[in-house]
Enzyme design. Structure first.
Site, PDB file in Angstrom:
ATOM      1  N   ASP A  31     -12.497  26.523  -3.602  1.00 35.10           N
ATOM      2  CA  ASP A  31     -13.760  26.096  -3.014  1.00 35.10           C
ATOM      3  C   ASP A  31     -14.927  26.700  -3.785  1.00 35.10           C
ATOM      4  OD1 ASP A  31     -12.233  24.828  -1.221  1.00 35.10           O
ATOM      5  OD2 ASP A  31     -12.796  26.064   0.515  1.00 35.10           O
ATOM      6  N   ASP A  35     -17.939  24.765  -5.579  1.00 28.22           N
ATOM      7  CA  ASP A  35     -19.352  24.969  -5.255  1.00 28.22           C
ATOM      8  C   ASP A  35     -20.165  25.291  -6.506  1.00 28.22           C
ATOM      9  OD1 ASP A  35     -18.801  24.473  -2.659  1.00 28.22           O
ATOM     10  OD2 ASP A  35     -18.763  26.577  -2.024  1.00 28.22           O
ATOM     11  N   LEU A  81      -7.767  -7.589  16.734  1.00 27.05           N
ATOM     12  CA  LEU A  81      -6.349  -7.916  16.646  1.00 27.05           C
ATOM     13  C   LEU A  81      -5.844  -8.414  17.985  1.00 27.05           C
ATOM     14  CD1 LEU A  81      -5.188  -4.733  14.699  1.00 27.05           C
ATOM     15  CD2 LEU A  81      -5.151  -7.087  13.817  1.00 27.05           C
ATOM     16  N   GLU A 110       2.184  -0.549  10.630  1.00 26.86           N
ATOM     17  CA  GLU A 110       1.262   0.556  10.342  1.00 26.86           C
ATOM     18  C   GLU A 110       0.798   1.213  11.633  1.00 26.86           C
ATOM     19  OE1 GLU A 110      -2.018  -1.137   8.215  1.00 26.86           O
ATOM     20  OE2 GLU A 110      -0.795  -1.676   6.483  1.00 26.86           O
ATOM     21  N   LYS A 112      -2.024   2.294  14.167  1.00 32.88           N
ATOM     22  CA  LYS A 112      -3.361   1.793  14.504  1.00 32.88           C
ATOM     23  C   LYS A 112      -4.266   3.000  14.724  1.00 32.88           C
ATOM     24  CE  LYS A 112      -5.722  -1.587  17.430  1.00 32.88           C
ATOM     25  NZ  LYS A 112      -6.813  -0.788  17.945  1.00 32.88           N
ATOM     26  N   ARG A 133     -18.171  -3.170  11.900  1.00 30.15           N
ATOM     27  CA  ARG A 133     -17.599  -4.461  12.249  1.00 30.15           C
ATOM     28  C   ARG A 133     -18.666  -5.379  12.847  1.00 30.15           C
ATOM     29  NH1 ARG A 133     -12.173  -4.868  15.807  1.00 30.15           N
ATOM     30  NH2 ARG A 133     -13.451  -4.862  17.663  1.00 30.15           N
ATOM     31  N   TYR A 214      -6.698  -0.031   4.704  1.00 27.97           N
ATOM     32  CA  TYR A 214      -5.494  -0.802   5.041  1.00 27.97           C
ATOM     33  C   TYR A 214      -5.549  -2.296   4.696  1.00 27.97           C
ATOM     34  CZ  TYR A 214      -8.261  -1.031   9.356  1.00 27.97           C
ATOM     35  OH  TYR A 214      -9.271  -1.159  10.262  1.00 27.97           O
ATOM     36  N   LYS A 299       2.021  -6.516  10.665  1.00 28.18           N
ATOM     37  CA  LYS A 299       1.327  -7.488   9.816  1.00 28.18           C
ATOM     38  C   LYS A 299       2.325  -8.269   8.985  1.00 28.18           C
ATOM     39  CE  LYS A 299      -2.599  -4.407   9.215  1.00 28.18           C
ATOM     40  NZ  LYS A 299      -3.374  -3.562   8.306  1.00 28.18           N
ATOM     41  N   LYS A 323      -0.189  -1.841  21.673  1.00 29.76           N
ATOM     42  CA  LYS A 323      -0.978  -0.738  22.223  1.00 29.76           C
ATOM     43  C   LYS A 323      -0.080   0.134  23.096  1.00 29.76           C
ATOM     44  CE  LYS A 323      -5.369  -1.202  22.672  1.00 29.76           C
ATOM     45  NZ  LYS A 323      -6.547  -0.548  22.073  1.00 29.76           N
ATOM     46  N   CYS A 416     -41.095  -0.803  30.967  1.00 30.25           N
ATOM     47  CA  CYS A 416     -40.387  -0.518  32.209  1.00 30.25           C
ATOM     48  C   CYS A 416     -40.221  -1.782  33.043  1.00 30.25           C
ATOM     49  CB  CYS A 416     -41.167   0.538  32.997  1.00 30.25           C
ATOM     50  SG  CYS A 416     -40.484   0.829  34.632  1.00 30.25           S
ATOM     51  N   CYS A 419     -42.495  -1.219  36.415  1.00 24.52           N
ATOM     52  CA  CYS A 419     -43.963  -1.145  36.415  1.00 24.52           C
ATOM     53  C   CYS A 419     -44.604  -1.623  35.124  1.00 24.52           C
ATOM     54  CB  CYS A 419     -44.421   0.286  36.703  1.00 24.52           C
ATOM     55  SG  CYS A 419     -44.123   1.411  35.321  1.00 24.52           S
ATOM     56  N   CYS A 432     -39.632   6.026  31.665  1.00 17.04           N
ATOM     57  CA  CYS A 432     -40.890   5.434  32.080  1.00 17.04           C
ATOM     58  C   CYS A 432     -41.826   6.602  32.393  1.00 17.04           C
ATOM     59  CB  CYS A 432     -40.687   4.562  33.319  1.00 17.04           C
ATOM     60  SG  CYS A 432     -42.251   4.139  34.096  1.00 17.04           S
TER      61      CYS A 432
HETATM   62  P1  AMP Z   1      -9.195  -3.786  18.444  1.00 19.65           P
HETATM   63  O1  AMP Z   1     -10.543  -3.226  18.044  1.00 19.65           O
HETATM   64  O2  AMP Z   1      -8.538  -3.047  19.545  1.00 19.65           O
HETATM   65  O3  AMP Z   1      -9.212  -5.268  18.580  1.00 19.65           O
HETATM   66  O4  AMP Z   1      -8.227  -3.509  17.222  1.00 19.65           O
HETATM   67  C1  AMP Z   1      -8.559  -3.950  15.946  1.00 19.65           C
HETATM   68  C2  AMP Z   1      -9.046  -2.779  15.169  1.00 19.65           C
HETATM   69  O5  AMP Z   1      -7.993  -1.878  14.903  1.00 19.65           O
HETATM   70  C3  AMP Z   1      -9.532  -3.171  13.815  1.00 19.65           C
HETATM   71  O6  AMP Z   1     -10.864  -3.582  13.861  1.00 19.65           O
HETATM   72  C4  AMP Z   1      -9.380  -1.899  13.045  1.00 19.65           C
HETATM   73  O7  AMP Z   1     -10.601  -1.199  13.087  1.00 19.65           O
HETATM   74  C5  AMP Z   1      -8.391  -1.080  13.838  1.00 19.65           C
HETATM   75  N1  AMP Z   1      -7.248  -0.616  13.060  1.00 19.65           N
HETATM   76  C6  AMP Z   1      -6.812   0.651  13.042  1.00 19.65           C
HETATM   77  N2  AMP Z   1      -5.764   0.807  12.254  1.00 19.65           N
HETATM   78  C7  AMP Z   1      -5.500  -0.402  11.717  1.00 19.65           C
HETATM   79  C8  AMP Z   1      -4.530  -0.882  10.788  1.00 19.65           C
HETATM   80  N3  AMP Z   1      -3.589  -0.082  10.287  1.00 19.65           N
HETATM   81  N4  AMP Z   1      -4.585  -2.184  10.469  1.00 19.65           N
HETATM   82  C9  AMP Z   1      -5.522  -3.000  10.999  1.00 19.65           C
HETATM   83  N5  AMP Z   1      -6.455  -2.602  11.858  1.00 19.65           N
HETATM   84  C10 AMP Z   1      -6.461  -1.308  12.230  1.00 19.65           C
HETATM   85 ZN    ZN Z   2     -41.968   2.307  35.447  1.00 20.27          ZN
END
Ligand code: AMP
Ligand code: ZN
Length: 701
Positions: A31, A35, A81, A110, A112, A133, A214, A299, A323, A416, A419, A432
C-alpha cells in the site's frame, strides 16, 4: 526525465497494481509503495494539467464538485429478469425454453448479486459513460462516481466500442464496518445505492464499492462471440472482474466441459438432473459469501438462440432469476402523494394497489424522501415489493419491474401541497417553512391529543380537522377554551360525541408533566426525549424556559443523549414567542408543568443496570414494543436501536431477522419474550404488561 514518459510509466504501474489488487486479488506492491507512486503522479498532473489522462488512476478519488445525474438513453435493452421461486420452476422453464428453441441448449448458472445494476459504455476502449438501469430505456449518468470504483477499468486492453452490464455492490464486511456511522442504512445494497448517487464523487470514493461484470454487447456485430461463456472469458481478458462462481448445465457434464474448454474457462459442469441440488446448495452457502446474493440466474448459453427467443416488454426470454425468498408482497404503485407532517416535513407516500401483507391490507407505503425514491428509481406504474419490519410502517423495498407507460423516476413538488409555500431542503428532507400551514397546524394538534401523548384519543385527526375547519380550534390551547357544543348538528357529531371530547379535555389536565412536555411538539422531544430532559434535571417548564432564554446550550448538552444540534433546536423552539404563548395558555388551563416527585419505594429494582439492550420484532405482552423499552429503562437498562459491539442483550420478538444475525455474530445475548417475562418477574403470575408511563413512539407520518 521526460515527464510525459514518467506519467505513462506511473499510470501503467498503478493501473496494473489496481487490477492485481481488485480484479485478480493478487497484489504485487505494498500500500505504501502504491501511495508513493500515486502521489508522484498526482503532483505531476497538478503542475501539468495537460498531461492528465482521462484514465489516470488519480481520477479514482473523485471530486468535491457537486454534480447531478443527467438522464441518458441506453443503447442496449436493460430489462429486469423473469422470476422463479422454486428449483422446479427453473427446471420447467429450461424445458419450455429448450422446446421453444427447438434444440438442445446449454445454460450458464450465475449468482444474482444483490447490488446496483450498472451499464458501462466504452468507446475506443475508454470508459465514457456509466448509466443506472433507470426505466430500462433511459438511465442516470453517474460516471464520475463510477470512475471511483477501483475494479472498473477506465481503459480496456483493446480499443473496443462495447457496453458492459454488471452489478456494483458493497462487500458485507465493509457494510458492517461503515454501518457504525450510518445506522439507518438497512443493507449493503442500500448503502451501495446511496454511494452511487452521492453528489460529490469524493464521497462515493470513500465507500469501497466493487463490481462484477456479467454481460457484454459489442457495437460491431461481427465481434460478438458465439456463447455466453465466451463473453465471460472475454470480459476477464478485457480486465473486468467476473464472478468465478458460475457453472454450466447441459445434457451431460462431459458436454459442458467441452464448452468450457472451448471458451478457455475453468468452472464446474453438470447435467440437467443436478440442477435441484445445485440451487439447494447455493442457497445454503449463500450466507458464507463475502457479498450478498438474492438468488441465482439461469441464462441460455448460445447467443444465436437468445436472438431467436428475444424479449418481452419486461425481460429477456433467455434468462430467469431463481429468488431465494419470495417477496413479502408485490404490488403496483398507482400514484405518489406527499404528506406534510406536524414539523413541516414532507414525506412522499406511495399509493398502492391494495395487497395483503402480514395479516393486513397495505394501501400505502412510505418513500421517506427524494433520495430514497432516486435510489429505488421508482416511477408511477412500477411493480414493487413492499415489506413491513416489526411494527414499522410498510416501506417500498425494491422496484421489481418498470412500468410500460414510460413514466420516469418520481420527483417531489417544489411547493407545499397544503399551503403552497416554497419548500426548503434540510438534510435529506424537504420542509414547508410556514408554521401556519394548515396541515402542520392540524398535525400539531392531533399529535397533542394522540394516544400515548395526552391520550385524548376521542379527539382524533378527523375531529381536529373539523374543529379547525370551523375555526373553533386554531392552536393547541384552543382545545381548553373551545365550545364543543357548536359541533352538534354537524354530520357525525352529536351530544354523546361532544361529551366525550369534554371529558377527554378534563382528563388531560391530570396527565403528568412528561406527557405535556412530549406533546408540545418540541424538536426531538417525544416521550423518550422528555424523559431524558426530566431525568437530566429539567423537572419543570420554568427551568427549561430559563435555560432557553439564556441560550444555555450547555445546560442541555451536559445531559447524556442530547447533542449540540438537538440542544440548539430545543432552545430555538422554546424561545419562540408563539411557543411561549402556547405554554402560558396551557398553564392557565391547568395542565401539569412540573414533575411530581416519584415515591422511591415504587421504583423497581435496577436489575438491568449497566446493560445495553436492543429490541427487535413484535411481542405478545408488549404492544407497541415501546412498552418493553419502558420496562427495560425503568430497571436501569440503556436501550439502543441497532446491535453493535457495545450491545449486551437483544430482546427478540417475532419476526426480527437481521438484528438476530448481527447479535449472533457479535455474541450478544439473545433473550426471547418468555425469558424477558421471567427477568421481569412476571412469568409465574402470567401478568400482562401494565399500562406504560408513556406511550407509543411517534412517527412524523
Ligand atoms: P430484478 O431487478 O430483481 O428484476 O433482477 C434483475 C437484476 O438482477 C438485473 O438488473 C441485474 O442488476 C441483477 N443481477 C445480479 N446478478 C446478475 C447476473 N449474474 N446476471 C444478470 N443479472 C444480474
Ligand atoms: Zn405548507
Amino acid at each position: 526525465m521526460d515527464l510525459e514518459k514518467r506519467v505513462e510509466e506511473l499510470t501503467q504501474r498503478l493501473l496494473d497494481a489496481q487490477r492485481a489488487y481488485y480484479v485478480e486479488g493478487r497484489p504485487f506492491i505494498s500500500d505504501l509503495e502504491y501511495d508513493r507512486l500515486f502521489d508522484e503522479l498526482k503532483a505531476i498532473e497538478d503542475e501539468h494539467p495537460e498531461l492528465l489522462r482521462e484514465d489516470s488512476p488519480t481520477q479514482r478519488v473523485g471530486s468535491d464538485l457537486a454534480s447531478d445525474f443527467p438522464e441518458a438513453a441506453h443503447t442496449i435493452p436493460v430489462l429486469s429478469l423473469d422470476k422463479a421461486y422454486s428449483a422446479q420452476e427453473v427446471v420447467s422453464w429450461m424445458e419450455k425454453t429448450g422446446k421453444a428453441a427447438g434444440g438442445h441448449l446449454s445454460f450458464v448458472e450465475e449468482e444474482k448479486i444483490d447490488g446496483i445494476s450498472m451499464v458501462l459504455y466504452y468507446e475506443g476502449g475508454l470508459l465514457v459513460r456509466a448509466l443506472t438501469r433507470g426505466n430500462g430505456h433511459v438511465g442516470n449518468d453517474v460516471t464520475p462516481n463510477i470512475r471511483t470504483v477501483r475494479s472498473i477499468p477506465l481503459r480496456l486492453s483493446e480499443a473496443l466500442d462495447i457496453a458492459v452490464r454488471g452489478e456494483v455492490y458493497l462487500p458485507k464486511a465493509d457494510f458492517e464496518r461503515l454501518k457504525e456511522d450510518q445506522p439507518d442504512v438497512a443493507n449493503p445494497r442500500n448503502m451501495a445505492a446511496g454511494a452511487v448517487r452521492r453528489q460529490k464523487s469524493s464521497e462515493s470514493a470513500a465507500i469501497p464499492l466493487r463490481f462484477f461484470a456479467y454481460e457484454a454487447f459489442w457495437s460491431e456485430e461481427s465481434q460478438t462471440p458465439a456463447d455466453h461463456l465466451s463473453i465471460l472469458a472475454c470480459l476477464k481478458r478485457l480486465g473486468f472482474p467476473v464472478n468465478p462462481h458460475f457453472a454450466v448445465f447441459s445434457q451431460s457434464a462431459e458436454h459442458g466441459r467441452r464448452l468450457l474448454e472451448a471458451a478457455g474457462l475453468d468452472a464446474p459442469s453438470y447435467a440437467f438432473s443436478d440442477l435441484d441440488g445445485y440451487l439447494a446448495k447455493a442457497s445454503k452457502v449463500r450466507k458464507d459469501l463475502p457479498y450478498e446474493i438474492d438468488g441465482m440466474v439461469t441464462k441460455v448459453n448460445e447467443l444465436p438462440i437468445r436472438e431467436v427467443l428475444g424479449y418481452t416488454e419486461h425481460h429477456p426470454r433467455w434468462a430467469i432469476a431463481y429468488k431465494f425468498e419470495s417477496p413479502q408482497a408485490v404490488t403496483t404503485v398507482l400514484g405518489v402523494t406527499v404528506q406534510v407532517g406536524r414539523t413541516g416535513r414532507i414525506t412522499p407516500v406511495a399509493e398502492l394497489e391494495p395487497v395483503a401483507l402480514g395479516g393486513s391490507t397495505v394501501r400505502r407505503a412510505t418513500l421517506h424522501n427524494q433520495e430514497y425514491i432516486d435510489e429505488l428509481e421508482l416511477a408511477i406504474g412500477d411493480s414493487v415489493s413492499v415489506v413491513k419490519r416489526g411494527d414499522v410502517i410498510p416501506a417500498v423495498e425494491e422496484v421489481l419491474e418498470k412500468n410500460n407507460e414510460g413514466h420516469s423516476t418520481y420527483t417531489m413538488p417544489a411547493s407545499c401541497p397544503s399551503c403552497g409555500s416554497h419548500l426548503v431542503q434540510r438534510g435529506a428532507h424537504l420542509f414547508c417553512p410556514n408554521k401556519d400551514c394548515p396541515d402542520q397546524v392540524r398535525g400539531r394538534i392531533s399529535y397533542f391529543t394522540a394516544k400515548g401523548q395526552m391520550d385524548m384519543d376521542s379527539i382524533g385527526p378527523k375531529a381536529v380537522a373539523k374543529l379547525y375547519e370551523m375555526g373553533l380550534v386554531k392552536d393547541i390551547p384552543d382545545l381548553y377554551t373551545c365550545d364543543f357544543d357548536k359541533l352538534i348538528g354537524e354530520k357525525g357529531y352529536g351530544e354523546k360525541m361532544t361529551a366525550s371530547f369534554k371529558a377527554a379535555v378534563e382528563e388531560s389536565k391530570k396527565k403528568p408533566f412528561i406527557n405535556v412536555l412530549s406533546s408540545l411538539g418540541l424538536p426531538d422531544v417525544a416521550i423518550k426525549g422528555a424523559q431524558t430532559l426530566i431525568a437530566g434535571g429539567f423537572s419543570d417548564i420554568d427551568k427549561l424556559l430559563d435555560a432557553a432564554s439564556r441560550g444555555d446550550v450547555e445546560a442541555f448538552t451536559r445531559i447524556d443523549g442530547i447533542g449540540p444540534q438537538t440542544a440548539a433546536a430545543i432552545i430555538e423552539a422554546l424561545d419562540d414567542p408563539v411557543m411561549k404563548e402556547r405554554i402560558r395558555r396551557l398553564r392557565d388551563a391547568g395542565l401539569q408543568f412540573a414533575q411530581v416527585e416519584e415515591d422511591p419505594s415504587n421504583r423497581p429494582e435496577q436489575v438491568f443496570e449497566g446493560q445495553v439492550w436492543a429490541v427487535t420484532g413484535s411481542f405478545e405482552h408488549f404492544n407497541p414494543r415501546t412498552k418493553a423499552v419502558q420496562e427495560l429503562e425503568k430497571r436501569g437498562a440503556r436501550t439502543v436501536s441497532s446491535v453493535t459491539s457495545k450491545t449486551t442483550h437483544l430482546l427478540m420478538g417475532k419476526g426480527g431477522g437481521s438484528k438476530k444475525a448481527q447479535a449472533e455474530k457479535l455474541g450478544v445475548q439473545i433473550v426471547d419474550e418468555d425469558g424477558f417475562l421471567s427477568l421481569l418477574g412476571w412469568k409465574d403470575g402470567g401478568a400482562k404488561a401494565e399500562e406504560p408511563a408513556g406511550g407509543q413512539l411517534s412517527f412524523d407520518f
